[in-house]
Scaffold this motif. Structure first.
Motif, PDB file in Angstrom:
ATOM      1  N   HIS A 169     -21.141  39.135 -57.796  1.00  0.00           N
ATOM      2  CA  HIS A 169     -21.696  39.291 -56.448  1.00  0.00           C
ATOM      3  C   HIS A 169     -21.141  40.562 -55.793  1.00  0.00           C
ATOM      4  O   HIS A 169     -21.891  41.349 -55.205  1.00  0.00           O
ATOM      5  CB  HIS A 169     -21.377  38.058 -55.601  1.00  0.00           C
ATOM      6  CG  HIS A 169     -21.744  38.199 -54.150  1.00  0.00           C
ATOM      7  ND1 HIS A 169     -22.970  37.818 -53.646  1.00  0.00           N
ATOM      8  CD2 HIS A 169     -21.052  38.728 -53.101  1.00  0.00           C
ATOM      9  CE1 HIS A 169     -23.006  38.093 -52.350  1.00  0.00           C
ATOM     10  NE2 HIS A 169     -21.848  38.641 -51.988  1.00  0.00           N
ATOM     11  N   GLU A 170     -19.830  40.768 -55.903  1.00  0.00           N
ATOM     12  CA  GLU A 170     -19.235  41.973 -55.295  1.00  0.00           C
ATOM     13  C   GLU A 170     -19.729  43.234 -55.995  1.00  0.00           C
ATOM     14  O   GLU A 170     -19.993  44.248 -55.340  1.00  0.00           O
ATOM     15  CB  GLU A 170     -17.698  41.901 -55.337  1.00  0.00           C
ATOM     16  CG  GLU A 170     -17.084  40.735 -54.555  1.00  0.00           C
ATOM     17  CD  GLU A 170     -17.578  40.622 -53.119  1.00  0.00           C
ATOM     18  OE1 GLU A 170     -17.901  41.662 -52.519  1.00  0.00           O
ATOM     19  OE2 GLU A 170     -17.665  39.497 -52.601  1.00  0.00           O
ATOM     20  N   HIS A 173     -22.878  44.320 -54.609  1.00  0.00           N
ATOM     21  CA  HIS A 173     -22.779  45.174 -53.419  1.00  0.00           C
ATOM     22  C   HIS A 173     -22.573  46.636 -53.816  1.00  0.00           C
ATOM     23  O   HIS A 173     -23.067  47.544 -53.151  1.00  0.00           O
ATOM     24  CB  HIS A 173     -21.613  44.726 -52.527  1.00  0.00           C
ATOM     25  CG  HIS A 173     -21.911  43.479 -51.745  1.00  0.00           C
ATOM     26  ND1 HIS A 173     -23.057  43.336 -50.984  1.00  0.00           N
ATOM     27  CD2 HIS A 173     -21.226  42.328 -51.609  1.00  0.00           C
ATOM     28  CE1 HIS A 173     -23.050  42.132 -50.418  1.00  0.00           C
ATOM     29  NE2 HIS A 173     -21.959  41.498 -50.785  1.00  0.00           N
ATOM     30  N   GLU A 206     -26.763  40.196 -48.453  1.00  0.00           N
ATOM     31  CA  GLU A 206     -25.967  39.240 -49.224  1.00  0.00           C
ATOM     32  C   GLU A 206     -26.808  38.510 -50.273  1.00  0.00           C
ATOM     33  O   GLU A 206     -26.372  38.308 -51.403  1.00  0.00           O
ATOM     34  CB  GLU A 206     -25.302  38.220 -48.293  1.00  0.00           C
ATOM     35  CG  GLU A 206     -24.222  38.809 -47.401  1.00  0.00           C
ATOM     36  CD  GLU A 206     -23.097  39.451 -48.194  1.00  0.00           C
ATOM     37  OE1 GLU A 206     -22.777  38.970 -49.304  1.00  0.00           O
ATOM     38  OE2 GLU A 206     -22.543  40.464 -47.716  1.00  0.00           O
ATOM     39  N   HIS A 262     -24.508  35.392 -44.476  1.00  0.00           N
ATOM     40  CA  HIS A 262     -24.633  35.348 -45.940  1.00  0.00           C
ATOM     41  C   HIS A 262     -25.839  34.552 -46.428  1.00  0.00           C
ATOM     42  O   HIS A 262     -26.214  34.658 -47.575  1.00  0.00           O
ATOM     43  CB  HIS A 262     -23.382  34.746 -46.577  1.00  0.00           C
ATOM     44  CG  HIS A 262     -22.235  35.700 -46.617  1.00  0.00           C
ATOM     45  ND1 HIS A 262     -21.539  36.055 -45.500  1.00  0.00           N
ATOM     46  CD2 HIS A 262     -21.686  36.397 -47.642  1.00  0.00           C
ATOM     47  CE1 HIS A 262     -20.591  36.924 -45.835  1.00  0.00           C
ATOM     48  NE2 HIS A 262     -20.672  37.144 -47.121  1.00  0.00           N
TER      49      HIS A 262
HETATM   50 ZN   LIG Z   1     -21.230  39.643 -50.256  1.00  0.00          ZN
END
Ligand SMILES: [Zn+2]
Length: 292
Positions: A169-170, A173, A206, A262
């Motif tokens: 997930h990071e 980004h 998100e 989120h």
């Molecule tokens: Zn995030």
């Protein structure tokens, strides 16, 4: 997960041996104390994390400082948890490299910083309490590994794949940064006339990162067969556990969708699945859809 044959990443920076000092490190002088205080005050009233705000502030004020002054330490070889994180990161590097090539883009891998308590980032002081996060100014993912304990104990989302999903997930980004998406969103957030509007954009960002985590899952598994039967449920479970509605319900006993940053549990699961089922980043356009 099956990671035995997986290489380790060269992009891990182990800061766990450093003292965090507790306070703000202003030595770098990239942001004035005024900006930091303002970010904290605004953050207090809006619920947007200070690092996000500092991101916005410093994004226009000064050029990013990509390299940190301290030399990067590698984690010790016998550190199982760090090895796991390193292998997952390496897999995201290989996988996104391939996907970016397909899109005629060059992939520049992010660094991943292991820290304890608090650490200095180009986006302000990173705190373990905020959970893992990505700073687009230094292109680093920050994680305090005690979060994984929290994931198990507080969010009841154990399992290696749940842990890998957090990293993916990071990294999602970071992909948004490389594709120029985060920049556009932050600019739009600055133009937003109210907080609910800015939050809505944050939710889209998100959910897209969740979808990108799903794309990684699809591709990595096809290339390396790393996911074991039943493990997908761990990631879905983690996505459910850290949805804004669930967190708010637990924290305050009520749910206020306009304050979501989120997305709800159901949305997070759905977008992760969408990425996982298609393996195509183009299917992750959370900005061009009426129903999130
Ligand atoms: Zn995030």
């Amino acid at each position: 997960m099956r990671l035995d044959n997986e290489r380790e990443s060269n992009n891990i920076e182990d800061r766990r041996g450093e003292s965090s000092g507790g306070g703000f490190h202003l030595g770098a002088g990239r942001l004035g104390i005024g900006a930091i205080v303002l970010a904290l005050v605004v953050s207090y009233f809006t619920g947007i994390s200070p690092s996000t705000l500092l991101n916005l502030v410093s994004g226009s004020a000064s050029p990013p400082a990509i390299s940190s002054s301290a030399p990067a330490h590698k984690p010790p070889a016998n550190d199982e948890m760090a090895t796991f994180v390193s292998k997952v990161l390496a897999d995201t590097e290989d996988t996104w490299q391939v996907i970016f090539r397909e899109m005629n883009h060059a992939y520049r891998a992010p660094k991943l910083v292991l820290f304890r308590g608090a650490t200095q980032t180009a986006c302000g002081t990173g705190k373990a309490a905020t959970g893992p996060f990505y700073c687009s100014l230094d292109e680093k993912v920050y994680i305090d590994l005690t979060f994984y304990q929290e994931l198990k104990d507080r969010f009841h989302a154990p399992g290696e794949f749940a842990e890998a999903y957090v990293i993916a997930h990071e990294v999602g980004h970071h992909v948004q940064k490389l594709l120029g998406i985060s920049e556009k969103v932050h600019a739009a957030q600055e133009r937003a006339t109210n907080q609910a509007q800015a939050n809505a954009l944050s939710v889209r960002l998100e959910l897209q990162a969740d979808c990108f985590a799903g794309v990684w899952t699809h591709r990595a598994d096809r290339m390396q067969h790393i996911v074991e039967p039943g493990e997908i449920d761990q990631a879905l479970n983690a996505a459910t556990a850290i949805g804004d509605d669930r967190l708010q319900q637990e924290a305050r006993g009520t749910v206020r969708p306009e304050t979501f940053t989120h997305g709800s549990s159901e949305q997070r699961v759905r977008w992760f699945k969408r990425g996982m089922e298609t393996g195509q980043p183009a299917q992750c356009n959370t900005f061009d859809t009426k129903k999130l």
